[in-house]
Design an enzyme around this catalytic site. Sequence first.
Site, PDB file in Angstrom:
ATOM      1  N   ILE A  70       0.819  -1.190   0.000  1.00 32.01           N
ATOM      2  CA  ILE A  70       0.000   0.000   0.000  1.00 32.01           C
ATOM      3  C   ILE A  70       0.860   1.249   0.000  1.00 32.01           C
ATOM      4  O   ILE A  70       1.822   1.345   0.758  1.00 32.01           O
ATOM      5  CB  ILE A  70      -0.903   0.003   1.253  1.00 32.01           C
ATOM      6  CG1 ILE A  70      -1.855  -1.191   1.175  1.00 32.01           C
ATOM      7  CG2 ILE A  70      -1.696   1.300   1.358  1.00 32.01           C
ATOM      8  CD1 ILE A  70      -2.353  -1.651   2.479  1.00 32.01           C
ATOM      9  N   CYS A  71       0.479   2.193  -0.840  1.00 31.67           N
ATOM     10  CA  CYS A  71       1.161   3.477  -0.863  1.00 31.67           C
ATOM     11  C   CYS A  71       0.290   4.478  -0.113  1.00 31.67           C
ATOM     12  O   CYS A  71      -0.713   4.954  -0.630  1.00 31.67           O
ATOM     13  CB  CYS A  71       1.348   3.922  -2.310  1.00 31.67           C
ATOM     14  SG  CYS A  71       2.070   5.547  -2.434  1.00 31.67           S
ATOM     15  N   LEU A  72       0.652   4.754   1.111  1.00 28.87           N
ATOM     16  CA  LEU A  72      -0.079   5.710   1.937  1.00 28.87           C
ATOM     17  C   LEU A  72       0.973   6.382   2.794  1.00 28.87           C
ATOM     18  O   LEU A  72       1.654   5.702   3.568  1.00 28.87           O
ATOM     19  CB  LEU A  72      -1.113   4.962   2.798  1.00 28.87           C
ATOM     20  CG  LEU A  72      -1.991   5.793   3.724  1.00 28.87           C
ATOM     21  CD1 LEU A  72      -2.833   6.794   2.938  1.00 28.87           C
ATOM     22  CD2 LEU A  72      -2.904   4.900   4.548  1.00 28.87           C
TER      23      LEU A  72
END
Length: 134
Positions: free
Chosen positions: A80-82
Amino acid sequence: ILSTEVAELEANLPCTCKVNFPDPNKLHYFQLTVTPDEGYYQGGKFQFEIEVPDAYNMVPPKVKCLTRIWHPNITETGEICLSLLREHSIDGTGWAPTRTLKDVVWGLNSLFTDLLNFDDPLNIEAAEHHLRDK
């Protein structure tokens, strides 16, 4: 400290989220289900697994998406890119010891609405597909 955070999290969940603790004695591992009620992913059901490391809250929890999804900010293997899940983030929105599990859950929930990001995608193909054909 974790039990306080879990209680705060459970009291402040977005209506589109549910948490599940497979083992009530292990608060450092739980699952989150996000069921978006608007946008492209409306009607879907997405499972995340959240693991709180021993060094928490100096380091962020580890989060993985268990549901295969075609999303610009989530790879097909579940990364996940957060920015708030990053220990070091250039824009200053990364992890900080002042953040809590509640921030993580609200952040993940936002990936399906406000934080959907096509400009700096993790899954470039999904982002390009979206730009070509919404």
